[in-house]
Design a protein around this motif. Structure first.
Motif, mmCIF file in Angstrom:
data_model
loop_
_atom_site.group_PDB
_atom_site.id
_atom_site.type_symbol
_atom_site.label_atom_id
_atom_site.label_comp_id
_atom_site.label_asym_id
_atom_site.label_seq_id
_atom_site.Cartn_x
_atom_site.Cartn_y
_atom_site.Cartn_z
ATOM 1 N N VAL A 298 -2.439 5.863 -6.798
ATOM 2 C CA VAL A 298 -2.922 4.907 -5.806
ATOM 3 C C VAL A 298 -4.432 4.795 -5.922
ATOM 4 C CG1 VAL A 298 -1.036 5.491 -4.245
ATOM 5 C CG2 VAL A 298 -3.240 6.627 -3.969
ATOM 6 N N ASN A 299 -4.986 3.729 -5.373
ATOM 7 C CA ASN A 299 -6.436 3.566 -5.352
ATOM 8 C C ASN A 299 -7.032 4.530 -4.339
ATOM 9 O OD1 ASN A 299 -6.109 1.459 -7.159
ATOM 10 N ND2 ASN A 299 -6.095 -0.111 -5.552
ATOM 11 N N GLY A 300 -7.997 5.311 -4.757
ATOM 12 C CA GLY A 300 -8.615 6.284 -3.866
ATOM 13 C C GLY A 300 -7.838 7.592 -3.865
ATOM 14 N N ARG A 301 -7.790 8.230 -2.693
ATOM 15 C CA ARG A 301 -7.148 9.540 -2.556
ATOM 16 C C ARG A 301 -5.925 9.417 -1.645
ATOM 17 N NH1 ARG A 301 -9.789 14.628 0.728
ATOM 18 N NH2 ARG A 301 -7.972 15.999 0.642
ATOM 19 N N CYS A 302 -4.789 9.945 -2.095
ATOM 20 C CA CYS A 302 -3.564 9.893 -1.297
ATOM 21 C C CYS A 302 -3.541 11.072 -0.319
ATOM 22 C CB CYS A 302 -2.338 9.937 -2.205
ATOM 23 S SG CYS A 302 -0.781 9.769 -1.325
ATOM 24 N N THR A 303 -3.333 10.768 0.952
ATOM 25 C CA THR A 303 -3.326 11.820 1.971
ATOM 26 C C THR A 303 -1.916 12.168 2.453
ATOM 27 O OG1 THR A 303 -3.670 10.127 3.676
ATOM 28 C CG2 THR A 303 -5.624 11.237 2.811
ATOM 29 N N ALA A 304 -0.977 11.223 2.364
ATOM 30 C CA ALA A 304 0.381 11.490 2.849
ATOM 31 C C ALA A 304 1.356 10.507 2.222
ATOM 32 C CB ALA A 304 0.449 11.385 4.370
ATOM 33 N N PHE A 337 -0.288 -2.903 1.667
ATOM 34 C CA PHE A 337 -0.846 -3.500 2.881
ATOM 35 C C PHE A 337 -1.875 -2.558 3.497
ATOM 36 C CE2 PHE A 337 2.705 -1.013 4.538
ATOM 37 C CZ PHE A 337 2.214 -0.470 5.710
ATOM 38 N N GLU A 338 -2.729 -3.134 4.325
ATOM 39 C CA GLU A 338 -3.794 -2.369 4.974
ATOM 40 C C GLU A 338 -3.373 -2.008 6.398
ATOM 41 O OE1 GLU A 338 -7.585 -4.204 4.838
ATOM 42 O OE2 GLU A 338 -7.650 -4.330 2.641
ATOM 43 N N ASP A 339 -3.578 -0.753 6.741
ATOM 44 C CA ASP A 339 -3.313 -0.300 8.097
ATOM 45 C C ASP A 339 -4.408 -0.831 9.014
ATOM 46 O OD1 ASP A 339 -2.339 1.018 10.325
ATOM 47 O OD2 ASP A 339 -3.269 2.931 9.785
ATOM 48 N N GLU A 340 -4.024 -1.566 10.030
ATOM 49 C CA GLU A 340 -4.988 -2.265 10.882
ATOM 50 C C GLU A 340 -5.935 -1.290 11.589
ATOM 51 O OE1 GLU A 340 -4.369 -6.026 13.633
ATOM 52 O OE2 GLU A 340 -3.855 -4.209 14.726
ATOM 53 N N GLY A 341 -7.239 -1.531 11.396
ATOM 54 C CA GLY A 341 -8.263 -0.750 12.080
ATOM 55 C C GLY A 341 -8.446 0.660 11.563
ATOM 56 N N CYS A 342 -7.801 1.012 10.454
ATOM 57 C CA CYS A 342 -7.870 2.396 9.960
ATOM 58 C C CYS A 342 -9.147 2.620 9.165
ATOM 59 C CB CYS A 342 -6.643 2.691 9.092
ATOM 60 S SG CYS A 342 -6.679 4.328 8.346
ATOM 61 N N LEU A 343 -9.852 3.712 9.491
ATOM 62 C CA LEU A 343 -11.026 4.122 8.735
ATOM 63 C C LEU A 343 -10.689 5.228 7.742
ATOM 64 C CD1 LEU A 343 -13.673 4.157 11.618
ATOM 65 C CD2 LEU A 343 -13.229 2.341 9.959
ATOM 66 N N GLU A 344 -9.724 6.069 8.122
ATOM 67 C CA GLU A 344 -9.305 7.159 7.236
ATOM 68 C C GLU A 344 -7.858 7.511 7.553
ATOM 69 O OE1 GLU A 344 -10.386 11.822 6.143
ATOM 70 O OE2 GLU A 344 -11.747 10.634 7.402
ATOM 71 N N GLY A 345 -6.961 7.339 6.571
ATOM 72 C CA GLY A 345 -5.545 7.620 6.762
ATOM 73 C C GLY A 345 -5.258 9.106 6.766
ATOM 74 N N LYS A 346 -4.345 9.550 7.613
ATOM 75 C CA LYS A 346 -4.041 10.968 7.746
ATOM 76 C C LYS A 346 -2.567 11.305 7.531
ATOM 77 C CE LYS A 346 -7.947 13.093 8.728
ATOM 78 N NZ LYS A 346 -8.423 14.265 7.948
ATOM 79 N N CYS A 347 -1.660 10.594 8.189
ATOM 80 C CA CYS A 347 -0.241 10.955 8.125
ATOM 81 C C CYS A 347 0.620 9.702 8.229
ATOM 82 C CB CYS A 347 0.120 11.954 9.222
ATOM 83 S SG CYS A 347 -0.356 11.416 10.888
ATOM 84 N N ILE A 348 1.838 9.791 7.715
ATOM 85 C CA ILE A 348 2.746 8.648 7.711
ATOM 86 C C ILE A 348 4.174 9.153 7.851
ATOM 87 C CG2 ILE A 348 3.035 8.592 5.191
ATOM 88 C CD1 ILE A 348 2.995 5.513 5.400
ATOM 89 N N ALA A 349 5.036 8.334 8.465
ATOM 90 C CA ALA A 349 6.454 8.684 8.621
ATOM 91 C C ALA A 349 7.270 7.404 8.661
ATOM 92 C CB ALA A 349 6.683 9.490 9.907
ATOM 93 N N VAL A 350 8.493 7.483 8.124
ATOM 94 C CA VAL A 350 9.449 6.371 8.145
ATOM 95 C C VAL A 350 10.626 6.804 9.008
ATOM 96 C CG1 VAL A 350 10.895 4.837 6.762
ATOM 97 C CG2 VAL A 350 8.732 5.668 5.825
ATOM 98 N N SER A 351 11.067 5.908 9.896
ATOM 99 C CA SER A 351 12.170 6.256 10.794
ATOM 100 C C SER A 351 13.472 6.433 10.029
ATOM 101 C CB SER A 351 12.336 5.183 11.877
ATOM 102 O OG SER A 351 12.740 3.965 11.297
ATOM 103 N N CYS A 359 1.828 5.041 11.052
ATOM 104 C CA CYS A 359 0.649 5.457 10.298
ATOM 105 C C CYS A 359 -0.384 6.029 11.267
ATOM 106 C CB CYS A 359 0.046 4.273 9.546
ATOM 107 S SG CYS A 359 1.171 3.477 8.386
ATOM 108 N N GLY A 360 -0.754 7.299 11.066
ATOM 109 C CA GLY A 360 -1.747 7.949 11.916
ATOM 110 C C GLY A 360 -3.078 8.078 11.202
ATOM 111 N N SER A 361 -4.172 7.753 11.898
ATOM 112 C CA SER A 361 -5.502 7.744 11.273
ATOM 113 C C SER A 361 -6.425 8.767 11.921
ATOM 114 C CB SER A 361 -6.118 6.348 11.379
ATOM 115 O OG SER A 361 -6.306 5.996 12.731
ATOM 116 N N ALA A 362 -7.610 8.905 11.348
ATOM 117 C CA ALA A 362 -8.586 9.888 11.818
ATOM 118 C C ALA A 362 -9.136 9.533 13.194
ATOM 119 C CB ALA A 362 -9.728 10.005 10.815
ATOM 120 N N SER A 363 -9.035 8.289 13.597
ATOM 121 C CA SER A 363 -9.525 7.881 14.922
ATOM 122 C C SER A 363 -8.566 8.277 16.038
ATOM 123 C CB SER A 363 -9.734 6.366 14.952
ATOM 124 O OG SER A 363 -8.504 5.695 14.724
#
Length: 473
Positions: A298-304, A337-351, A359-363
């Motif tokens: 992925v582009n950048g660093r994958c966190t989750a 796709f881009e996570d709306e308003g996200c500055l730094e991605g942290k965690c993700i889960a699919v139901s 999608c959970g972010s640093a904010s």
């Protein structure tokens, strides 16, 4: 003597025809007045025959219409002119009906007797039989809904799942066994422990110790026969076979050049293992042989990352706030796709029903999307932005019925919220305890049928809660 008694009971108006009718109905049981009273059915039939006849005379005063005084303060409003000081009862009734119809905009269906009669005639016999059958039975026609209600969560506090062996230090992982009533804990004290979950004692089953290997994450295989554990600063990972009791170190995976192996996911079908590497690399391994199948980037660093329930796709969340959707079979990126308003991605889960992506972010914001929108749009709008956390969202997980989304932050005490999915509202009574219990939440998990919920904290405890809405484990 019998004639005299009849006249005494029925009066002088009893004629000869009625007397003959009574004799015919009473038959051999007619023996004086006692014979009539002993057979109630015969008496009722006789009386019904008598009452069905025309009256002998009619009182004219009964037929005369009574006038109603319209000057009374309760009836003044119904007067159309000053001349209507009195009205007959029939006219007053008609006047009240007209006023009611003006207020209601016509005749309501329940008040239209003609339509009711027509509908009754046109309705099938089967419908009437069903209604009669329903009214003839007793029982609970109103039962509790199977869906989880919002607002207040019925929850019971149990002893910690690892009550018989608290971890010495931070507890990194808590996970329920996929098929047995067992929970697994693992932490920085280099141990993996299994406990029987009964909600009372939670007895310990077994513990293994991995020397010089502080555990970063541990996870059951889908069949529940193995535990995979990665370390905090190690290239290798361990596979613990619970059936044979053997512990196998996987020291080197050919083709995977990583300094540390920490975060990983196991596919729901049990065939694949996804290792999250550095610099955005994702390594797809075979669970059977632990050999490399393919590498994605992925582009950048994958966190989750997270698999879809059918194991056909992978959602990868980058530190830059982008979500990449991969096809497992071709290992090609299907969409981004881009996570709306996200500055730094942290965690993700699919139901579990593949309907939502969280999608959970640093904010501290957790955005909840529907999967169909994520696959089509580059800038999808979340159906709900959950802003109840004030520190970085580090863990999100759905319960098996997709009725609860648990969100947590390991950067603040008591920073755990349970979100009711259908209404997208937070349960107001969790966490509400008389004294602090959760502390810094490291990991969370729901039991296979949502009966229990567990939180691993930094004090070495796996807190256990009974969700009373769900009857099974």
């Amino acid at each position: 003597a019998e004639r005299d008694l009849e006249e005494l009971v029925f009066g002088d108006s009893v004629n000869v025809e009625e007397d003959e009718l009574l004799q015919r109905l009473a038959g051999p049981q007619r023996k004086g007045l006692r014979g009539y009273s002993s057979d109630s059915e015969v008496e009722n039939e006789a009386k019904s025959e008598i009452l069905s006849k025309k009256p002998a005379w009619v009182d004219e005063d009964d037929e005369a219409e009574e006038n109603v005084d319209m000057t009374h303060r309760y009836r003044k409003d119904f007067m159309k002119s000053d001349a209507e000081k009195t009205l007959t009862k029939k006219k007053l009734k008609r006047r009240l009906e007209e006023q009611f119809q003006r207020a209601m905009g016509g005749v309501p269906a329940w008040a239209d007797l003609e339509n009711k009669k027509k509908s009754k005639r046109t309705s099938s016999d089967s419908d009437s039989d069903e209604e009669d059958d329903l009214l003839c039975r007793t029982g609970n026609f109103i039962t509790n809904s199977e869906s989880l209600p919002k607002g207040i969560l019925k929850v019971g506090i149990c002893l910690p799942a690892n009550q018989e062996r608290f971890a010495n230090g931070k507890l990194a992982t808590v996970q329920f066994h996929p098929s047995a009533q067992v929970v697994m804990t693992a932490g920085h004290d280099r141990s993996v422990s299994l406990f029987q979950v009964d909600g009372v004692r939670n007895p310990k089953i077994q513990s293994i110790y991995l020397e010089n290997f502080p555990i970063y994450k541990a996870c059951f295989s889908v069949d529940g026969e193995q535990v995979i554990a990665t370390g905090t600063h190690h290239r290798l990972f361990f596979v613990y076979d619970m059936m044979s009791g053997s512990i196998t170190p996987i020291e080197k995976v050919r083709g995977v050049e990583e300094r540390f192996l920490r975060n990983f996911e196991v596919s729901p079908d049990g065939s694949l293992m996804l290792l999250t590497g550095t610099s955005g690399y994702l390594h797809l391994l075979s669970m059977k042989t632990k050999e490399l199948i393919s590498t994605m980037k992925v582009n950048g660093r994958c966190t989750a990352s997270a698999f879809t329930p059918d194991s056909s796709k992978i959602y990868s969340y980058s530190k830059e706030g982008e979500v990449f959707i991969w096809d497992v079979r071709s290992r090609k990126c299907l969409h981004k796709f881009e996570d709306e308003g996200c500055l730094e991605g942290k965690c993700i889960a699919v139901s579990k029903n593949n309907q939502y992506v969280a999608c959970g972010s640093a904010s501290g914001v957790v955005n909840l999307y529907t999967t169909d929108v994520c696959l089509k749009e580059n800038n999808p709008k979340p159906v709900k932005a959950i802003m109840n956390l004030v520190t970085s969202a580090t863990c999100v997980t759905f319960n098996p019925t997709t009725e609860i989304l648990a969100v947590a932050s390991r950067e603040a005490d008591e920073a755990v919220k349970l979100v009711h999915i259908p209404s997208y509202t937070v349960f107001s009574n969790f966490p509400v305890f008389r004294r602090k219990q959760i502390y810094l939440a490291q990991s969370m998990d729901f039991s296979p049928r949502s009966g229990y919920f567990s939180i691993a904290n930094n004090k070495g405890k796996a807190l256990l809660f009974r969700l009373k809405h769900y009857s099974d484990f």
